[in-house]
Design an enzyme around this catalytic site. Structure first.
Site, PDB file in Angstrom:
ATOM      1  N   TYR A 112      93.422  18.080  23.511  1.00 15.01           N
ATOM      2  CA  TYR A 112      92.087  17.755  24.024  1.00 15.01           C
ATOM      3  C   TYR A 112      91.513  18.989  24.689  1.00 15.01           C
ATOM      4  O   TYR A 112      92.207  19.669  25.458  1.00 15.01           O
ATOM      5  CB  TYR A 112      92.174  16.611  25.040  1.00 15.01           C
ATOM      6  CG  TYR A 112      90.851  16.233  25.659  1.00 15.01           C
ATOM      7  CD1 TYR A 112      89.845  15.649  24.885  1.00 15.01           C
ATOM      8  CD2 TYR A 112      90.595  16.448  27.012  1.00 15.01           C
ATOM      9  CE1 TYR A 112      88.624  15.299  25.447  1.00 15.01           C
ATOM     10  CE2 TYR A 112      89.388  16.090  27.586  1.00 15.01           C
ATOM     11  CZ  TYR A 112      88.401  15.515  26.796  1.00 15.01           C
ATOM     12  OH  TYR A 112      87.204  15.161  27.368  1.00 15.01           O
ATOM     13  N   ASP A 147      94.021  27.043  26.314  1.00 15.04           N
ATOM     14  CA  ASP A 147      93.343  26.104  27.199  1.00 15.04           C
ATOM     15  C   ASP A 147      94.337  25.725  28.293  1.00 15.04           C
ATOM     16  O   ASP A 147      95.217  24.895  28.096  1.00 15.04           O
ATOM     17  CB  ASP A 147      92.873  24.876  26.405  1.00 15.04           C
ATOM     18  CG  ASP A 147      92.120  23.878  27.284  1.00 15.04           C
ATOM     19  OD1 ASP A 147      92.160  24.044  28.535  1.00 15.04           O
ATOM     20  OD2 ASP A 147      91.512  22.942  26.737  1.00 15.04           O
ATOM     21  N   LYS A 150      90.419  21.854  36.669  1.00 16.05           N
ATOM     22  CA  LYS A 150      91.338  21.057  37.484  1.00 16.05           C
ATOM     23  C   LYS A 150      91.862  21.809  38.718  1.00 16.05           C
ATOM     24  O   LYS A 150      91.139  21.903  39.701  1.00 16.05           O
ATOM     25  CB  LYS A 150      92.429  20.470  36.588  1.00 16.05           C
ATOM     26  CG  LYS A 150      91.760  19.558  35.523  1.00 16.05           C
ATOM     27  CD  LYS A 150      92.683  18.763  34.644  1.00 16.05           C
ATOM     28  CE  LYS A 150      91.869  17.774  33.800  1.00 16.05           C
ATOM     29  NZ  LYS A 150      91.946  17.902  32.372  1.00 16.05           N
TER      30      LYS A 150
HETATM   31  C1  LIG Z   1      90.812  17.852  31.326  1.00 17.49           C
HETATM   32  C2  LIG Z   1      90.874  18.837  30.221  1.00 17.49           C
HETATM   33  C3  LIG Z   1      89.720  19.468  29.719  1.00 17.49           C
HETATM   34  C4  LIG Z   1      88.335  19.057  30.145  1.00 17.49           C
HETATM   35  O1  LIG Z   1      88.102  19.302  31.486  1.00 17.49           O
HETATM   36  P1  LIG Z   1      86.964  18.437  32.255  1.00 17.49           P
HETATM   37  O2  LIG Z   1      86.916  19.071  33.608  1.00 17.49           O
HETATM   38  O3  LIG Z   1      87.421  17.025  32.226  1.00 17.49           O
HETATM   39  O4  LIG Z   1      85.707  18.645  31.484  1.00 17.49           O
HETATM   40  C5  LIG Z   1      89.871  20.478  28.794  1.00 17.49           C
HETATM   41  N1  LIG Z   1      91.087  20.847  28.371  1.00 17.49           N
HETATM   42  C6  LIG Z   1      92.213  20.265  28.808  1.00 17.49           C
HETATM   43  C7  LIG Z   1      93.541  20.751  28.325  1.00 17.49           C
HETATM   44  C8  LIG Z   1      92.140  19.227  29.734  1.00 17.49           C
HETATM   45  O5  LIG Z   1      93.258  18.610  30.138  1.00 17.49           O
END
Ligand SMILES: *Cc1c(COP(=O)(O)O)cnc(C)c1O
Length: 423
Positions: free
Chosen positions: A141, A236, A264
């Site tokens: 994701y 990511d 995060k």
């Molecule tokens: C949570 C997440 C996102 C998106 O971040 P948001 O702050 O929710 O937009 C992108 N990549 C990864 C791996 C994530 O866990």
């Protein structure tokens, strides 16, 4: 019951009653708990029930909730004004801190979420290479931008099928999907699209299909394939950044990406994201270069204050990551042992403080294998744990997050509740 009342009111005026889908508890067939407050590893719902929290806001609360140093930094910053839409000292401090911590990041741009970070990094990669196609992995994701919402799990060579209504075919036509932990699936995409792939984007540890660690050599293999084909490697690290190690999964596994996205943890609980990497690539970003990207609230002073306070604590606390990762190793090994002793078909995957249990006899190394899990059993497990005062992710396909605030006693209590469940 006040959570139920709030949920009823919420559903009348918010789609599904929530501002992000997983919060609705849909996959465990329950009404969600509405949360009133949190402190350390504890969270309280509006009825006053106390839980040991293993979500930690999906990762940001690595030091536990409401850490006094982070709160104080936020209060101090807020008194000077909430937003200026102008350059501030804290943004410079934040950029210097990140570049000092993560060697692959030579320049960095702050944004407001992980979604924005990924969307912008992909744009920079396309602008830099002059190529359009992006390789992502089924089950990874990367936020909800159009190009990243490609149907996961649809096999190795699947091209551009939108995974959401409202995403035009044109937006995902250039998104190619490979299989996690399968370098041949990536090579096949490069062979079928010579000179057209701008970047490979990957979660260096899969954390959004449950937890799926990279097999030895997988990340190194991606690095080599990208280098051989003039493509960029994007990690990511929205979840893994500042969690597996201070310098993230790239430090933990010793693989250097060209671009990295953060979110995060970097905001200490405030809405923050960032993308950064090689100076020549980041120099493409406006106003320095032709890749446009902007944000009214980007680098917000209160958000920067929270993030800076948390990152400095992480940087300056001796042995923090060694202790946290050891606690994770012991906890998930104990969990595995309890399920094995009880003869429950399962696969416990974990890396450091991130882990999950799949209710399947298969070893889970990719999205298709994760899909073999018994989600009904997970729902029963979730319900039992919640009833025992343990707040887990309300979905089989999410991680459990340990924080430095989880005490050995709380971890023991959690394992006792698992023993009760399998009895
Ligand atoms: C949570 C997440 C996102 C998106 O971040 P948001 O702050 O929710 O937009 C992108 N990549 C990864 C791996 C994530 O866990």
């Amino acid at each position: 019951m006040r959570s139920q009342e709030l949920f009823d009111r919420a559903r009348a005026c918010i789609p599904g009653g929530v501002n992000s889908p997983v919060r609705a508890f849909g996959s465990v067939g329950m009404a969600p708990r509405f949360i009133a407050r949190a402190k350390g590893d504890r969270i309280w719902d509006v009825e006053g029930n106390e839980y040991i929290d293993y979500i930690g806001s999906w990762g940001p609360m690595i030091l536990g909730h409401a850490h006094p140093a982070v709160l104080e930094a936020v209060e101090r910053a807020a008194r000077d004004g909430l937003s200026f839409g102008a350059a501030t000292e804290r943004e410079v401090e934040m950029a210097e801190l990140i570049c000092g911590i993560v060697p692959s990041v030579e320049m960095v741009r702050m944004v407001n979420s992980g979604t924005e970070a990924v969307m912008s990094a992909v744009r920079a990669a396309r602008g830099f290479t002059g190529r359009d196609k992006i390789v992502k992995f089924a089950g990874c994701y990367h936020g909800h931008s159009d190009a990243m919402l490609v149907k996961a799990g649809s096999g190795v060579m699947t091209q551009g099928i939108p995974g959401s209504s409202g995403v035009p075919q044109g937006c995902t036509r250039d998104t190619l999907t490979a299989t996690y932990n399968d370098l041949d699936s990536v090579k096949a995409l490069f062979e079928a699209n010579p000179g057209e792939i701008a970047a490979v984007i990957v979660e260096p540890v899969g954390t959004n299909m449950g937890v799926v660690p990279p097999e030895p050599g997988f990340l190194q293999g991606l690095r080599a394939i990208c280098d051989a084909n003039g493509a960029l490697l994007i990690f990511d690290e929205v979840i893994t950044g500042f969690r597996l190690a201070l310098d993230g999964a790239q430090g933990f596994y010793g693989v250097r990406p060209d671009l990295t996205t953060f979110g995060k943890i970097i905001g200490g609980g405030m809405p923050v994201g960032a993308y950064g990497g090689r100076r020549d690539i980041m120099s493409m970003v406006a106003p320095m270069g032709p890749v446009y990207q902007a944000g009214t609230l980007s680098g917000n002073p209160v958000a920067m204050a929270a993030g800076l306070a948390q990152l400095k604590l992480l940087r300056d606390t001796p042995d923090l990551y060694a202790k946290l990762n050891r606690a994770g190793d012991e906890f998930f090994a104990a969990l595995d042992g309890i399920l094995s002793d009880a003869g429950v078909p399962h696969c416990v995957n974990h890396v450091g403080s991130l882990g999950c249990v799949f209710f399947t006899p298969e070893k889970v190394g990719n999205y298709a294998e994760a899909q073999t899990s018994d989600t009904g059993r997970y729902a029963a497990y979730f319900k039992h744990m919640l009833g025992s005062g343990i707040y887990l992710a309300p979905s089989q396909f999410e991680a459990m997050f340990l924080s430095t605030a989880h005490t050995p006693e709380d971890l023991r209590r959690t394992l006792d509740a698992v023993r009760e469940f399998v009895k």
